[in-house]
Design a protein around this motif. Structure first.
Motif, PDB file in Angstrom:
ATOM      1  N   ILE A  99       0.866  -1.183   0.000  1.00 34.22           N
ATOM      2  CA  ILE A  99       0.000   0.000   0.000  1.00 34.22           C
ATOM      3  C   ILE A  99       0.896   1.222   0.000  1.00 34.22           C
ATOM      4  CG2 ILE A  99      -1.763   1.312   1.218  1.00 34.22           C
ATOM      5  CD1 ILE A  99      -2.611  -1.270   2.555  1.00 34.22           C
ATOM      6  N   VAL A 100       1.059   1.800  -1.161  1.00 35.99           N
ATOM      7  CA  VAL A 100       1.915   2.982  -1.280  1.00 35.99           C
ATOM      8  C   VAL A 100       1.539   3.719  -2.564  1.00 35.99           C
ATOM      9  CG1 VAL A 100       3.776   1.699  -2.398  1.00 35.99           C
ATOM     10  CG2 VAL A 100       4.312   3.757  -1.150  1.00 35.99           C
ATOM     11  N   SER A 101       1.528   5.032  -2.491  1.00 38.88           N
ATOM     12  CA  SER A 101       1.184   5.821  -3.684  1.00 38.88           C
ATOM     13  C   SER A 101       2.441   6.097  -4.503  1.00 38.88           C
ATOM     14  CB  SER A 101       0.536   7.144  -3.274  1.00 38.88           C
ATOM     15  OG  SER A 101       1.501   7.988  -2.668  1.00 38.88           O
ATOM     16  N   LEU A 102       2.231   6.454  -5.737  1.00 36.23           N
ATOM     17  CA  LEU A 102       3.338   6.797  -6.625  1.00 36.23           C
ATOM     18  C   LEU A 102       4.122   7.982  -6.058  1.00 36.23           C
ATOM     19  CD1 LEU A 102       4.890   6.412  -9.288  1.00 36.23           C
ATOM     20  CD2 LEU A 102       3.213   7.913 -10.367  1.00 36.23           C
ATOM     21  N   THR A 103       3.415   8.985  -5.566  1.00 37.00           N
ATOM     22  CA  THR A 103       4.060  10.180  -5.001  1.00 37.00           C
ATOM     23  C   THR A 103       4.912   9.808  -3.791  1.00 37.00           C
ATOM     24  OG1 THR A 103       2.216  11.517  -5.773  1.00 37.00           O
ATOM     25  CG2 THR A 103       3.643  12.498  -4.107  1.00 37.00           C
ATOM     26  N   GLU A 104       4.389   8.934  -2.944  1.00 38.22           N
ATOM     27  CA  GLU A 104       5.137   8.490  -1.760  1.00 38.22           C
ATOM     28  C   GLU A 104       6.392   7.718  -2.169  1.00 38.22           C
ATOM     29  OE1 GLU A 104       4.543   5.512   2.058  1.00 38.22           O
ATOM     30  OE2 GLU A 104       2.756   6.224   0.988  1.00 38.22           O
ATOM     31  N   LEU A 105       6.241   6.833  -3.143  1.00 39.10           N
ATOM     32  CA  LEU A 105       7.392   6.067  -3.629  1.00 39.10           C
ATOM     33  C   LEU A 105       8.463   6.994  -4.189  1.00 39.10           C
ATOM     34  CD1 LEU A 105       6.021   2.984  -5.578  1.00 39.10           C
ATOM     35  CD2 LEU A 105       7.552   2.970  -3.622  1.00 39.10           C
ATOM     36  N   MET A 111      12.819  11.682  -6.030  1.00 38.58           N
ATOM     37  CA  MET A 111      12.534  12.021  -7.425  1.00 38.58           C
ATOM     38  C   MET A 111      11.116  12.567  -7.529  1.00 38.58           C
ATOM     39  SD  MET A 111      13.884   8.761  -9.586  1.00 38.58           S
ATOM     40  CE  MET A 111      15.537   8.136  -9.484  1.00 38.58           C
ATOM     41  N   SER A 112      10.835  13.263  -8.622  1.00 39.15           N
ATOM     42  CA  SER A 112       9.456  13.653  -8.901  1.00 39.15           C
ATOM     43  C   SER A 112       8.707  12.390  -9.330  1.00 39.15           C
ATOM     44  CB  SER A 112       9.404  14.700 -10.016  1.00 39.15           C
ATOM     45  OG  SER A 112       9.632  14.097 -11.272  1.00 39.15           O
ATOM     46  N   HIS A 113       7.393  12.392  -9.155  1.00 38.73           N
ATOM     47  CA  HIS A 113       6.659  11.170  -9.506  1.00 38.73           C
ATOM     48  C   HIS A 113       6.668  10.909 -11.010  1.00 38.73           C
ATOM     49  CE1 HIS A 113       3.416  14.208  -9.536  1.00 38.73           C
ATOM     50  NE2 HIS A 113       2.817  13.440 -10.417  1.00 38.73           N
ATOM     51  N   TYR A 114       6.760  11.961 -11.811  1.00 36.17           N
ATOM     52  CA  TYR A 114       6.842  11.762 -13.269  1.00 36.17           C
ATOM     53  C   TYR A 114       8.151  11.063 -13.642  1.00 36.17           C
ATOM     54  CZ  TYR A 114       3.130  15.272 -13.378  1.00 36.17           C
ATOM     55  OH  TYR A 114       1.970  15.962 -13.176  1.00 36.17           O
ATOM     56  N   HIS A 117       8.321   7.397 -12.255  1.00 37.08           N
ATOM     57  CA  HIS A 117       7.502   6.467 -13.043  1.00 37.08           C
ATOM     58  C   HIS A 117       8.235   6.049 -14.313  1.00 37.08           C
ATOM     59  CE1 HIS A 117       4.169   5.097 -15.617  1.00 37.08           C
ATOM     60  NE2 HIS A 117       3.535   4.824 -14.492  1.00 37.08           N
ATOM     61  N   ARG A 118       8.823   7.030 -14.990  1.00 37.81           N
ATOM     62  CA  ARG A 118       9.553   6.758 -16.244  1.00 37.81           C
ATOM     63  C   ARG A 118      10.771   5.864 -15.979  1.00 37.81           C
ATOM     64  NH1 ARG A 118       9.551  11.660 -17.594  1.00 37.81           N
ATOM     65  NH2 ARG A 118      11.553  12.239 -16.733  1.00 37.81           N
ATOM     66  N   ILE A 119      11.539   6.186 -14.952  1.00 40.24           N
ATOM     67  CA  ILE A 119      12.744   5.415 -14.616  1.00 40.24           C
ATOM     68  C   ILE A 119      12.372   4.004 -14.163  1.00 40.24           C
ATOM     69  CG2 ILE A 119      14.713   5.289 -13.013  1.00 40.24           C
ATOM     70  CD1 ILE A 119      14.940   7.413 -15.260  1.00 40.24           C
ATOM     71  N   PHE A 120      11.334   3.882 -13.335  1.00 46.92           N
ATOM     72  CA  PHE A 120      10.908   2.575 -12.842  1.00 46.92           C
ATOM     73  C   PHE A 120      10.540   1.666 -14.010  1.00 46.92           C
ATOM     74  CE2 PHE A 120       8.280  -0.663 -10.948  1.00 46.92           C
ATOM     75  CZ  PHE A 120       8.798  -0.835  -9.674  1.00 46.92           C
ATOM     76  N   LYS A 121       9.732   2.198 -14.938  1.00 48.39           N
ATOM     77  CA  LYS A 121       9.311   1.386 -16.086  1.00 48.39           C
ATOM     78  C   LYS A 121      10.504   1.034 -16.976  1.00 48.39           C
ATOM     79  CE  LYS A 121       5.999   0.595 -19.587  1.00 48.39           C
ATOM     80  NZ  LYS A 121       4.709   0.831 -20.107  1.00 48.39           N
TER      81      LYS A 121
END
Length: 165
Positions: A99-105, A111-114, A117-121
């Motif tokens: 249970i964790v939001s993208l912003t929290e991660l 990092m910024s959430h944008y 997300h790009r780096i994670f993928k």
């Protein structure tokens, strides 16, 4: 060095043909940015009008040029830093029971959430949301493999995700 001199220079031909000898010791600078590049590292070539060749790195530095940040070690450092951030984020997901939001991660790795997300993928091949879903599926499947009913396996997942009082 003017445009016609650059075009006649063998180093220019090596660069445009991407055929620089491994033993080449020259660097080239971009006059408009005051940045010099290693010819053995891939980069976008400037216009011939904006290029200057130096026989040694020290000559480029003396002329007021700085080394490109895109050269090898910097790129490798960035890749390693991103890999460490993704590993830390995955650990954060596990620690917080999925249970964790993208912003929290993203903020947990700075990092910024944008960008996150790009780096994670890019590193994992899936989005953070898809990763969390797959972790939940694995949890339920492991419970089912322990001869627990599907209902009980899903219930265990929901219990795991409830905030503890």
């Amino acid at each position: 060095m003017n445009w016609s001199d650059v075009v006649k220079d063998k180093r220019w031909h090596w660069l445009i043909n991407k055929n620089v000898p491994a033993k080449a010791t020259f660097v080239y600078g971009v006059l408009t940015s005051k940045i010099y590049f290693d010819p053995l590292r891939p980069s976008r070539l400037p216009k011939a009008d904006n290029i200057i060749f130096f026989n040694k790195e020290a000559d480029a530095i003396k002329a007021g040029f700085r080394k490109s940040k895109r050269n090898g070690a910097v790129q490798e450092d960035t890749h390693l830093r991103h890999a460490r951030a993704i590993k830390k984020a995955c650990e954060h997901i596990d620690k917080n029971q999925y249970i964790v939001s993208l912003t929290e991660l993203a903020s947990s790795v700075g990092m910024s959430h944008y960008h996150f997300h790009r780096i994670f993928k890019e590193h994992t091949g899936v989005t953070p949301k898809e990763y969390i879903k797959s972790k939940k599926r694995v949890f339920v499947q492991e419970n089912i493999n322990k001869h627990i009913s599907i209902t009980e396996a899903v219930y265990n997942l929901l219990q795991l995700q409830q905030p503890h009082l």
